[in-house]
Design an enzyme around this catalytic site. Sequence first.
Site, PDB file in Angstrom:
ATOM      1  N   TYR A  52      48.967 -17.350  23.258  1.00  0.00           N
ATOM      2  CA  TYR A  52      47.629 -16.983  23.504  1.00  0.00           C
ATOM      3  C   TYR A  52      46.707 -17.702  22.588  1.00  0.00           C
ATOM      4  O   TYR A  52      45.621 -18.380  23.081  1.00  0.00           O
ATOM      5  CB  TYR A  52      47.321 -15.616  23.183  1.00  0.00           C
ATOM      6  CG  TYR A  52      45.875 -15.045  23.218  1.00  0.00           C
ATOM      7  CD1 TYR A  52      45.175 -14.812  24.233  1.00  0.00           C
ATOM      8  CD2 TYR A  52      45.215 -14.843  21.837  1.00  0.00           C
ATOM      9  CE1 TYR A  52      43.806 -14.310  24.164  1.00  0.00           C
ATOM     10  CE2 TYR A  52      43.732 -14.331  21.852  1.00  0.00           C
ATOM     11  CZ  TYR A  52      43.071 -14.080  23.016  1.00  0.00           C
ATOM     12  OH  TYR A  52      42.097 -13.757  22.717  1.00  0.00           O
ATOM     13  N   LYS A  80      44.171 -20.646  23.731  1.00  0.00           N
ATOM     14  CA  LYS A  80      42.818 -20.473  23.543  1.00  0.00           C
ATOM     15  C   LYS A  80      42.205 -21.840  22.854  1.00  0.00           C
ATOM     16  O   LYS A  80      41.016 -22.397  23.127  1.00  0.00           O
ATOM     17  CB  LYS A  80      42.254 -19.303  22.623  1.00  0.00           C
ATOM     18  CG  LYS A  80      42.406 -18.229  23.531  1.00  0.00           C
ATOM     19  CD  LYS A  80      41.558 -17.865  24.510  1.00  0.00           C
ATOM     20  CE  LYS A  80      41.433 -16.384  24.882  1.00  0.00           C
ATOM     21  NZ  LYS A  80      40.547 -16.228  26.115  1.00  0.00           N
TER      22      LYS A  80
HETATM   23  N1  LIG Z   1      38.881  -7.740  22.723  1.00  0.00           N
HETATM   24  C1  LIG Z   1      38.977  -8.624  21.836  1.00  0.00           C
HETATM   25  O1  LIG Z   1      39.212  -8.345  20.661  1.00  0.00           O
HETATM   26  C2  LIG Z   1      38.893 -10.190  22.108  1.00  0.00           C
HETATM   27  C3  LIG Z   1      38.667 -11.010  21.263  1.00  0.00           C
HETATM   28  C4  LIG Z   1      38.545 -12.315  21.161  1.00  0.00           C
HETATM   29  C5  LIG Z   1      38.530 -12.971  22.481  1.00  0.00           C
HETATM   30  N2  LIG Z   1      38.671 -12.150  23.526  1.00  0.00           N
HETATM   31  C6  LIG Z   1      38.480 -12.606  24.716  1.00  0.00           C
HETATM   32  O2  LIG Z   1      37.441 -11.947  25.673  1.00  0.00           O
HETATM   33  C7  LIG Z   1      38.098 -11.791  27.148  1.00  0.00           C
HETATM   34  C8  LIG Z   1      37.982 -10.542  27.481  1.00  0.00           C
HETATM   35  O3  LIG Z   1      38.619  -9.342  26.761  1.00  0.00           O
HETATM   36  P1  LIG Z   1      38.918  -8.051  27.026  1.00  0.00           P
HETATM   37  O4  LIG Z   1      39.191  -7.623  25.577  1.00  0.00           O
HETATM   38  O5  LIG Z   1      37.461  -7.584  27.758  1.00  0.00           O
HETATM   39  O6  LIG Z   1      40.062  -8.073  28.021  1.00  0.00           O
HETATM   40  P2  LIG Z   1      40.567  -7.007  28.887  1.00  0.00           P
HETATM   41  O7  LIG Z   1      42.069  -7.374  28.950  1.00  0.00           O
HETATM   42  O8  LIG Z   1      40.035  -5.495  28.680  1.00  0.00           O
HETATM   43  O9  LIG Z   1      39.781  -7.523  30.073  1.00  0.00           O
HETATM   44  C9  LIG Z   1      40.375  -8.677  30.916  1.00  0.00           C
HETATM   45  C10 LIG Z   1      40.362  -8.388  32.477  1.00  0.00           C
HETATM   46  O10 LIG Z   1      40.858  -9.699  33.011  1.00  0.00           O
HETATM   47  C11 LIG Z   1      41.566  -9.188  34.150  1.00  0.00           C
HETATM   48  N3  LIG Z   1      42.586 -10.262  34.643  1.00  0.00           N
HETATM   49  C12 LIG Z   1      43.853 -10.349  34.171  1.00  0.00           C
HETATM   50  N4  LIG Z   1      44.211 -11.116  34.765  1.00  0.00           N
HETATM   51  C13 LIG Z   1      43.556 -11.573  35.750  1.00  0.00           C
HETATM   52  C14 LIG Z   1      43.839 -12.497  36.906  1.00  0.00           C
HETATM   53  N5  LIG Z   1      44.942 -13.222  37.070  1.00  0.00           N
HETATM   54  N6  LIG Z   1      42.886 -12.779  37.651  1.00  0.00           N
HETATM   55  C15 LIG Z   1      41.644 -12.063  37.631  1.00  0.00           C
HETATM   56  N7  LIG Z   1      41.476 -11.160  36.530  1.00  0.00           N
HETATM   57  C16 LIG Z   1      42.421 -10.856  35.594  1.00  0.00           C
HETATM   58  C17 LIG Z   1      42.164  -7.752  34.134  1.00  0.00           C
HETATM   59  O11 LIG Z   1      42.363  -6.930  34.828  1.00  0.00           O
HETATM   60  C18 LIG Z   1      41.033  -7.376  32.976  1.00  0.00           C
HETATM   61  O12 LIG Z   1      40.053  -6.257  33.736  1.00  0.00           O
HETATM   62  C19 LIG Z   1      39.404 -12.608  27.224  1.00  0.00           C
HETATM   63  O13 LIG Z   1      39.366 -13.873  27.542  1.00  0.00           O
HETATM   64  C20 LIG Z   1      40.029 -12.282  25.642  1.00  0.00           C
HETATM   65  O14 LIG Z   1      41.021 -13.186  25.411  1.00  0.00           O
HETATM   66  C21 LIG Z   1      38.597 -10.694  23.308  1.00  0.00           C
END
Ligand SMILES: NC(=O)c1ccc[n+]([C@@H]2O[C@H](COP(=O)([O-])OP(=O)(O)OC[C@H]3O[C@@H](n4cnc5c(N)ncnc54)[C@H](O)[C@@H]3O)[C@@H](O)[C@H]2O)c1
Length: 263
Positions: A153, A157
């Site tokens: 991951y 990123k």
């Molecule tokens: N939550 C954290 O602490 C955090 C920290 C740093 C970065 N991020 C980044 O923020 C973004 C959102 O994170 P989140 O916590 O809301 O994640 P999450 O897993 O809750 O949401 C991701 C969404 O993407 C969808 N998804 C997965 N594969 C897919 C595909 N092939 N096509 C279409 N949709 C797809 C999933 O169904 C889900 O609804 C991500 O890129 C994550 O890496 C999150």
Amino acid sequence: MSDQAQQKTAIVTGAGGDIGRAICVELAKDGFAVLALDIAQEPNDETIRQVREAGGKGEALICDILDADDRAKMVEAGRALGAISLLVNNVGAITAESLQQATVENFQQDFKINQLGAFACFKAIEQDLIANKGVLTNIASVNGLGVFGHPGYSAAKASLIHFTRLVAVEYGKYGIRANAIAPGTVRTQAWDERAKKNPQVFEDAKRWYPLQRVADPVDIAKVVSFISSPAAAAISGACLPVDCGLTAGQAELAGTFAQSEDY
Ligand SMILES: NC(=O)c1ccc[n+]([C@@H]2O[C@H](COP(=O)([O-])OP(=O)(O)OC[C@H]3O[C@@H](n4cnc5c(N)ncnc54)[C@H](O)[C@@H]3O)[C@@H](O)[C@H]2O)c1
């Protein structure tokens, strides 16, 4: 110009997740017609319900960003809403927790979902963004800036951040801006499994954050709104940490080094 031609469309991937949902609501408030994309129907429908509740306009589309036919439907649906002017690549997912657990297969999977999918979505609407002097906003992570676990991951990123710079430099002549946002810990459902293992996971994490808190999805959404707006017209190729100070340093360690309780 017709209303339809003036209406700007924002495409947000992973819109059924907590961060994606907050981004969709914020962009709708900014006046975008929002195309919410997710592989999962129910949470994505809820996103559009909240967009409309906030007085915004939008449609939900079930779309696997790794599927070329689905991406073609994304373009069609985006154009039907208005002029595609913003892509927020927000899909993200984690597989291996450490390099010792990583395999060639899951490393490749991490790259596909976190990096290649974002590139593929950009390529699908490249001509629309050129025509509309659009904006690309990629949701990266502090994991792309330093080592915080989850190697596949993180490497993906880091690559997403560099891809952002590539777009900024090559497409700047078309008026396209590209920026990345690097969140630290954000309280979302993506943490559910880890919170099951350790219900104190957010409390434990806070210790490392200078602001002594983790972010909420709306913290990320507000920054997406700003960096995608004309207020950020001179910002391109940047990666902005939204991390409650994490990448600035750790107060506890600074205190140890300085042998001072001021930290
Ligand atoms: N939550 C954290 O602490 C955090 C920290 C740093 C970065 N991020 C980044 O923020 C973004 C959102 O994170 P989140 O916590 O809301 O994640 P999450 O897993 O809750 O949401 C991701 C969404 O993407 C969808 N998804 C997965 N594969 C897919 C595909 N092939 N096509 C279409 N949709 C797809 C999933 O169904 C889900 O609804 C991500 O890129 C994550 O890496 C999150």
